[in-house]
Design a protein around this motif. Structure first.
Motif, PDB file in Angstrom:
ATOM      1  N   LYS A 150       5.193 -43.157 -15.193  1.00 33.03           N
ATOM      2  CA  LYS A 150       6.581 -43.234 -15.550  1.00 33.03           C
ATOM      3  C   LYS A 150       7.333 -41.699 -15.112  1.00 33.03           C
ATOM      4  CE  LYS A 150       5.547 -44.606 -20.121  1.00 33.03           C
ATOM      5  NZ  LYS A 150       5.353 -44.253 -21.643  1.00 33.03           N
ATOM      6  N   PRO A 151       8.251 -42.027 -14.217  1.00 29.34           N
ATOM      7  CA  PRO A 151       8.879 -40.755 -13.582  1.00 29.34           C
ATOM      8  C   PRO A 151       9.509 -39.839 -14.480  1.00 29.34           C
ATOM      9  CG  PRO A 151       9.656 -42.939 -12.516  1.00 29.34           C
ATOM     10  CD  PRO A 151       8.770 -43.191 -13.940  1.00 29.34           C
ATOM     11  N   LYS A 152       9.369 -38.562 -14.255  1.00 28.30           N
ATOM     12  CA  LYS A 152       9.895 -37.461 -15.084  1.00 28.30           C
ATOM     13  C   LYS A 152      11.287 -36.957 -14.540  1.00 28.30           C
ATOM     14  CE  LYS A 152       6.143 -37.052 -17.634  1.00 28.30           C
ATOM     15  NZ  LYS A 152       5.917 -37.668 -18.881  1.00 28.30           N
ATOM     16  N   ASN A 153      11.729 -37.302 -13.323  1.00 30.08           N
ATOM     17  CA  ASN A 153      12.857 -36.809 -12.751  1.00 30.08           C
ATOM     18  C   ASN A 153      13.490 -37.728 -11.709  1.00 30.08           C
ATOM     19  OD1 ASN A 153      11.246 -36.047 -10.379  1.00 30.08           O
ATOM     20  ND2 ASN A 153      11.025 -34.218 -11.233  1.00 30.08           N
ATOM     21  N   GLU A 154      14.464 -37.612 -11.115  1.00 27.14           N
ATOM     22  CA  GLU A 154      14.947 -38.243 -10.076  1.00 27.14           C
ATOM     23  C   GLU A 154      14.084 -38.521  -8.804  1.00 27.14           C
ATOM     24  OE1 GLU A 154      18.954 -37.976  -7.563  1.00 27.14           O
ATOM     25  OE2 GLU A 154      19.531 -38.333  -9.609  1.00 27.14           O
ATOM     26  N   ARG A 155      13.571 -37.288  -8.226  1.00 27.93           N
ATOM     27  CA  ARG A 155      12.703 -37.497  -7.163  1.00 27.93           C
ATOM     28  C   ARG A 155      11.533 -38.294  -7.259  1.00 27.93           C
ATOM     29  NH1 ARG A 155      11.830 -32.091  -5.900  1.00 27.93           N
ATOM     30  NH2 ARG A 155      10.364 -32.013  -7.582  1.00 27.93           N
ATOM     31  N   GLN A 156      10.855 -38.485  -8.474  1.00 28.13           N
ATOM     32  CA  GLN A 156       9.860 -39.178  -8.867  1.00 28.13           C
ATOM     33  C   GLN A 156      10.340 -40.583  -8.697  1.00 28.13           C
ATOM     34  OE1 GLN A 156       7.578 -37.932 -12.246  1.00 28.13           O
ATOM     35  NE2 GLN A 156       6.886 -36.017 -11.057  1.00 28.13           N
ATOM     36  N   ALA A 157      11.598 -40.768  -9.232  1.00 28.66           N
ATOM     37  CA  ALA A 157      11.776 -42.266  -9.238  1.00 28.66           C
ATOM     38  C   ALA A 157      12.063 -42.885  -8.088  1.00 28.66           C
ATOM     39  CB  ALA A 157      12.971 -42.221 -10.549  1.00 28.66           C
ATOM     40  N   LEU A 158      12.700 -42.027  -7.101  1.00 32.95           N
ATOM     41  CA  LEU A 158      13.178 -42.499  -5.753  1.00 32.95           C
ATOM     42  C   LEU A 158      12.141 -42.581  -4.952  1.00 32.95           C
ATOM     43  CD1 LEU A 158      16.420 -40.750  -5.303  1.00 32.95           C
ATOM     44  CD2 LEU A 158      16.307 -43.244  -5.916  1.00 32.95           C
ATOM     45  N   GLY A 191       5.525 -40.182  -7.035  1.00 36.62           N
ATOM     46  CA  GLY A 191       5.253 -39.095  -7.517  1.00 36.62           C
ATOM     47  C   GLY A 191       4.759 -39.065  -8.916  1.00 36.62           C
ATOM     48  N   ASN A 192       4.296 -37.975  -9.494  1.00 35.42           N
ATOM     49  CA  ASN A 192       3.666 -37.893 -10.747  1.00 35.42           C
ATOM     50  C   ASN A 192       3.569 -36.715 -11.378  1.00 35.42           C
ATOM     51  OD1 ASN A 192       3.190 -39.327 -13.317  1.00 35.42           O
ATOM     52  ND2 ASN A 192       1.161 -39.727 -12.584  1.00 35.42           N
ATOM     53  N   THR A 193       3.734 -36.522 -12.664  1.00 29.90           N
ATOM     54  CA  THR A 193       3.395 -35.225 -13.385  1.00 29.90           C
ATOM     55  C   THR A 193       2.007 -35.242 -14.138  1.00 29.90           C
ATOM     56  OG1 THR A 193       5.812 -34.596 -13.490  1.00 29.90           O
ATOM     57  CG2 THR A 193       4.299 -33.465 -14.919  1.00 29.90           C
ATOM     58  N   CYS A 194       1.064 -34.414 -13.819  1.00 30.31           N
ATOM     59  CA  CYS A 194      -0.169 -34.483 -14.509  1.00 30.31           C
ATOM     60  C   CYS A 194      -0.061 -34.383 -16.091  1.00 30.31           C
ATOM     61  CB  CYS A 194      -1.371 -33.616 -13.937  1.00 30.31           C
ATOM     62  SG  CYS A 194      -2.789 -33.723 -14.423  1.00 30.31           S
ATOM     63  N   LYS A 195      -0.689 -35.444 -16.672  1.00 25.02           N
ATOM     64  CA  LYS A 195      -0.637 -35.093 -18.038  1.00 25.02           C
ATOM     65  C   LYS A 195      -1.405 -33.949 -18.774  1.00 25.02           C
ATOM     66  CE  LYS A 195       0.922 -39.764 -19.116  1.00 25.02           C
ATOM     67  NZ  LYS A 195       0.587 -40.927 -19.965  1.00 25.02           N
ATOM     68  N   ASN A 196      -2.754 -33.621 -17.691  1.00 28.40           N
ATOM     69  CA  ASN A 196      -3.384 -32.777 -18.201  1.00 28.40           C
ATOM     70  C   ASN A 196      -3.217 -31.350 -18.011  1.00 28.40           C
ATOM     71  OD1 ASN A 196      -6.064 -31.736 -19.066  1.00 28.40           O
ATOM     72  ND2 ASN A 196      -6.796 -31.699 -17.025  1.00 28.40           N
ATOM     73  N   THR A 249       1.234 -30.177 -13.460  1.00 31.79           N
ATOM     74  CA  THR A 249       1.481 -30.213 -12.104  1.00 31.79           C
ATOM     75  C   THR A 249       2.124 -31.398 -11.428  1.00 31.79           C
ATOM     76  OG1 THR A 249      -0.567 -28.806 -11.743  1.00 31.79           O
ATOM     77  CG2 THR A 249       0.382 -29.894  -9.854  1.00 31.79           C
ATOM     78  N   GLU A 250       3.378 -31.034 -10.894  1.00 30.67           N
ATOM     79  CA  GLU A 250       4.014 -32.254 -10.164  1.00 30.67           C
ATOM     80  C   GLU A 250       3.334 -32.406  -8.746  1.00 30.67           C
ATOM     81  OE1 GLU A 250       8.677 -33.555  -9.439  1.00 30.67           O
ATOM     82  OE2 GLU A 250       8.282 -31.231 -10.379  1.00 30.67           O
ATOM     83  N   MET A 251       3.353 -33.733  -8.503  1.00 29.97           N
ATOM     84  CA  MET A 251       2.787 -33.872  -7.230  1.00 29.97           C
ATOM     85  C   MET A 251       3.736 -35.288  -6.542  1.00 29.97           C
ATOM     86  SD  MET A 251      -0.616 -35.722  -8.541  1.00 29.97           S
ATOM     87  CE  MET A 251      -0.445 -34.684 -10.433  1.00 29.97           C
ATOM     88  N   ASP A 252       3.550 -35.314  -5.257  1.00 26.06           N
ATOM     89  CA  ASP A 252       4.366 -36.407  -4.609  1.00 26.06           C
ATOM     90  C   ASP A 252       3.130 -37.699  -4.675  1.00 26.06           C
ATOM     91  OD1 ASP A 252       2.203 -35.778  -2.714  1.00 26.06           O
ATOM     92  OD2 ASP A 252       3.499 -35.521  -0.880  1.00 26.06           O
ATOM     93  N   LYS A 253       3.773 -38.692  -4.113  1.00 27.83           N
ATOM     94  CA  LYS A 253       2.807 -39.786  -4.040  1.00 27.83           C
ATOM     95  C   LYS A 253       1.333 -39.841  -3.417  1.00 27.83           C
ATOM     96  CE  LYS A 253       5.679 -41.827  -0.591  1.00 27.83           C
ATOM     97  NZ  LYS A 253       6.862 -42.883  -0.288  1.00 27.83           N
TER      98      LYS A 253
END
Length: 82
Positions: free
Chosen positions: A52-60, A63-68, A71-75
């Protein structure tokens, strides 16, 4: 007519493989497709395949944000630092 359709299909397949191979090692790492699993660069937790993308960059660009650890990471699993 059949040769024309075959040419278009071959072109689509070639472009698909170009985008798969044109990934992390290219000049523009936003291009490409990552088919492998991603792990958080800080805590090492495996990230879900369905995200589930958290922001526009992740949607386009993926990438992801770690639930633990958050940390935001790219694909490709590399940390994004702003």
């Amino acid at each position: 007519m059949n040769v024309f359709v075959l040419g278009i299909l071959i072109g689509i397949v070639v472009l698909f493989f170009f985008f798969i191979s044109n990934g992390k090692n290219s000049k523009n790492p936003q291009m490409g497709i990552n088919l492998g699993r991603v792990y958080c660069p800080k805590c090492g937790q495996k990230q879900p395949i369905v995200r589930k993308p958290k922001n526009e960059r992740q949607a386009l660009y993926g990438g992801n944000t770690c639930k633990n650890c958050g940390t935001e990471m790219d694909k490709y699993g590399q940390e994004i630092v702003e």
